[in-house]
Scaffold this active site. Structure first.
Site, PDB file in Angstrom:
ATOM      1  N   CYS A  70      28.223  -1.955 -56.964  1.00 29.58           N
ATOM      2  CA  CYS A  70      27.837  -1.656 -55.700  1.00 29.58           C
ATOM      3  C   CYS A  70      28.050  -0.413 -55.364  1.00 29.58           C
ATOM      4  O   CYS A  70      29.238   0.089 -55.389  1.00 29.58           O
ATOM      5  CB  CYS A  70      28.522  -2.649 -54.715  1.00 29.58           C
ATOM      6  SG  CYS A  70      28.139  -2.625 -53.142  1.00 29.58           S
ATOM      7  N   GLY A  91      17.161  -2.949 -64.407  1.00 29.45           N
ATOM      8  CA  GLY A  91      16.631  -1.728 -63.905  1.00 29.45           C
ATOM      9  C   GLY A  91      15.179  -1.614 -64.299  1.00 29.45           C
ATOM     10  O   GLY A  91      14.758  -1.241 -65.266  1.00 29.45           O
TER      11      GLY A  91
HETATM   12  C1  LIG Z   1      18.517  -6.147 -51.601  1.00 36.03           C
HETATM   13  C2  LIG Z   1      19.317  -5.948 -52.842  1.00 36.03           C
HETATM   14  C3  LIG Z   1      20.651  -6.464 -52.888  1.00 36.03           C
HETATM   15  C4  LIG Z   1      21.615  -6.157 -54.035  1.00 36.03           C
HETATM   16  N1  LIG Z   1      22.741  -6.751 -53.900  1.00 36.03           N
HETATM   17  C5  LIG Z   1      23.425  -6.894 -55.338  1.00 36.03           C
HETATM   18  C6  LIG Z   1      24.720  -7.585 -55.238  1.00 36.03           C
HETATM   19  O1  LIG Z   1      25.145  -8.133 -54.552  1.00 36.03           O
HETATM   20  N2  LIG Z   1      25.235  -7.432 -56.551  1.00 36.03           N
HETATM   21  C7  LIG Z   1      24.879  -6.903 -57.508  1.00 36.03           C
HETATM   22  O2  LIG Z   1      25.462  -6.462 -58.552  1.00 36.03           O
HETATM   23  N3  LIG Z   1      23.723  -6.058 -57.493  1.00 36.03           N
HETATM   24  C8  LIG Z   1      23.063  -6.111 -56.210  1.00 36.03           C
HETATM   25  N4  LIG Z   1      21.707  -5.295 -56.159  1.00 36.03           N
HETATM   26  C9  LIG Z   1      21.185  -4.752 -57.298  1.00 36.03           C
HETATM   27  C10 LIG Z   1      20.436  -5.619 -58.240  1.00 36.03           C
HETATM   28  O3  LIG Z   1      21.278  -6.697 -58.503  1.00 36.03           O
HETATM   29  C11 LIG Z   1      19.853  -4.734 -59.558  1.00 36.03           C
HETATM   30  O4  LIG Z   1      20.972  -4.172 -60.286  1.00 36.03           O
HETATM   31  C12 LIG Z   1      18.979  -3.745 -59.020  1.00 36.03           C
HETATM   32  O5  LIG Z   1      18.052  -3.954 -58.091  1.00 36.03           O
HETATM   33  C13 LIG Z   1      18.325  -3.008 -60.156  1.00 36.03           C
HETATM   34  O6  LIG Z   1      17.270  -3.893 -60.618  1.00 36.03           O
HETATM   35  P1  LIG Z   1      15.801  -3.979 -60.358  1.00 36.03           P
HETATM   36  O7  LIG Z   1      15.317  -2.863 -60.669  1.00 36.03           O
HETATM   37  O8  LIG Z   1      14.930  -5.343 -61.125  1.00 36.03           O
HETATM   38  O9  LIG Z   1      15.785  -4.482 -58.800  1.00 36.03           O
HETATM   39  C14 LIG Z   1      20.975  -5.510 -55.144  1.00 36.03           C
HETATM   40  C15 LIG Z   1      19.809  -5.009 -55.148  1.00 36.03           C
HETATM   41  C16 LIG Z   1      19.175  -5.031 -54.005  1.00 36.03           C
HETATM   42  C17 LIG Z   1      17.382  -4.402 -53.985  1.00 36.03           C
END
Ligand SMILES: Cc1cc2nc3c(=O)[nH]c(=O)nc-3n(C[C@H](O)[C@H](O)[C@H](O)COP(=O)(O)O)c2cc1C
Length: 405
Positions: free
Chosen positions: A153, A254
């Site tokens: 985070c 990612g």
């Molecule tokens: C709205 C939102 C909330 C997120 N909340 C968390 C969370 O609570 N814990 C966490 O480990 N990652 C959180 N993330 C990160 C995602 O788990 C992920 O690592 C990140 O979006 C990259 O993956 P993606 O490209 O598939 O979106 C959040 C991402 C978004 C967009």
């Protein structure tokens, strides 16, 4: 969770287009300790998004498609993981500190899940090893299949207390947390982290080795630094480096937006499972599509009708849940639900022709019922005019909610 200081983008910077790599497939299963994750796909934890209603929609998304059984459009219908395509669900992150201090009735609000969500992992953040261990015990006693530690985070208020990605600057402290939590629970224990604090402090390989030697059962890497936030491309080469360094399962995360991306990540990194975040709220069928693509090399795309059925059922569930819940005063619950509906509508209507217009009108709506009315009117007009899935070129609204990682 919401906060200031970090904007989470729901779009990707200059996304790369991946063609289906020859012979690469998302694995049919991976075992995280004693928990079988099949197929090897994980819904990323997303604060403000992956609550129980959303998670169950992901599990049941295949029911909301023309390919599903007629009359089965209900999240009460039984669906196997293989049908849903999502092997493991994750909660939003929860504060270990808060959890260990709150009354049991309040804990339920944070740790609610339904039987059909198994296997499901709960994610915790915090920086005190004993508090995290206590919270992990609560997670285990509540019936979760796995417990996960958040080391990603970037939000200032989490990092400010040394939680989330803040800990990436203190590997000995992470080691202490790994040992203490590992001793406290018998369910699989996993960690999700970023590459490091910034480019001059990349620690992901060392951290993954430490996780393995302390008995963790899997690692998940969001391949960006804290400093990168959500900008630029995820650097998948680091997922490959972590995979080469450890024998426990590595979950790659990612920039997966399509089934082709998922297969390309496996091909380029050798990761054991893929984790999908932002693509899920804009396309809840993504897991099903990955499974189909893996099996056949092709996948169904949702029609406008599928989208309408999905969003309508999801909103009705949110409204019913808010009416029935006792967790907060009614006004607060209904306000929170209306906010959630707006946020979801904004993600979900990307790629729908005219979606920007709908988002603009929803933005003005004051209640959940008013949001639902706008959605009804929009999709009814769409279906009458026979719009196709040509894509939405209009500008987006500013982000409503914060987010974290
Ligand atoms: C709205 C939102 C909330 C997120 N909340 C968390 C969370 O609570 N814990 C966490 O480990 N990652 C959180 N993330 C990160 C995602 O788990 C992920 O690592 C990140 O979006 C990259 O993956 P993606 O490209 O598939 O979106 C959040 C991402 C978004 C967009």
């Amino acid at each position: 969770m919401s906060g200031k200081g970090f904007t989470v983008k729901k779009d990707w910077d200059n996304p790369k287009e991946h063609a289906m790599p020859e012979g690469a497939r998302v694995p049919a299963e991976v075992c995280i300790g004693s928990v079988r994750v099949a197929p090897a796909t994980v819904l990323a934890p997303m604060a403000g998004v992956t609550d129980t209603v959303f998670r169950r929609f992901i599990r049941h998304a295949s029911m909301f498609s023309s390919a599903g059984e007629p009359g089965s459009e209900s999240i009460e219908a039984e669906v196997t993981n293989t049908q849903s395509g999502c092997g493991l669900l994750m909660t939003e992150f929860t504060s270990a500190d808060g959890l260990s201090r709150m009354r049991e009735s309040k804990r339920k609000r944070y740790l609610t899940f339904y039987d059909d969500e198994h296997p499901i992992g709960a994610q915790l953040f915090g920086s005190n090893a004993e508090t995290l261990a206590e919270a992990a015990r609560i997670v285990q006693d509540t019936g979760f299949d796995t417990v996960d530690l958040n080391l990603g985070c970037p939000a200032k208020r989490v990092v400010g207390c040394n939680g989330g990605s803040g800990l990436l600057r203190d590997l000995p402290k992470i080691g202490e947390i790994f040992r203490t939590v590992r001793k406290a629970v018998s369910i699989p224990f996993t960690v999700k982290f970023r590459l490091g604090w910034n480019d001059s402090q990349i620690v992901c390989v060392e951290l993954a080795r430490m996780a393995e030697s302390e008995g963790l059962n899997a690692v998940a890497l969001h391949a960006r630094t804290r400093e990168q936030g959500y900008t630029g491309q995820a650097r998948w080469e680091w997922i490959a480096a972590v995979k080469q360094a450890v024998g426990i399962p590595v979950v790659g995360n990612g920039d997966i937006r399509t089934p082709e991306d998922a297969a390309a990540m496996v091909a380029q990194t050798g990761c054991d499972a893929v984790m999908v975040g932002r693509a899920a709220p804009s396309n809840p069928w993504i897991f099903r599509q990955i499974a189909q693509y893996t099996a056949t090399g092709a996948y169904d795309r949702p029609t406008v009708e599928d989208r309408y059925r999905m969003i309508r059922a999801y909103f009705q569930m949110l409204l019913e849940g808010a009416e029935a819940s006792q967790s907060q005063p009614r006004d607060a619950r209904m306000g929170e639900t209306a906010g959630k509906m707006k946020q979801f509508a904004s993600w979900f209507t990307h790629g729908v022709p005219g979606g920007a217009k709908l988002r603009a009108s929803i933005y003005q709506a004051k209640t959940g019922a008013a949001v639902l009315e706008q959605v009804d009117a929009f999709f009814t007009a769409q279906m009458t005019s026979g719009a196709d899935e040509a894509g939405d070129a209009c500008a987006d609204l500013p982000d409503g909610a914060l987010v974290c990682d």
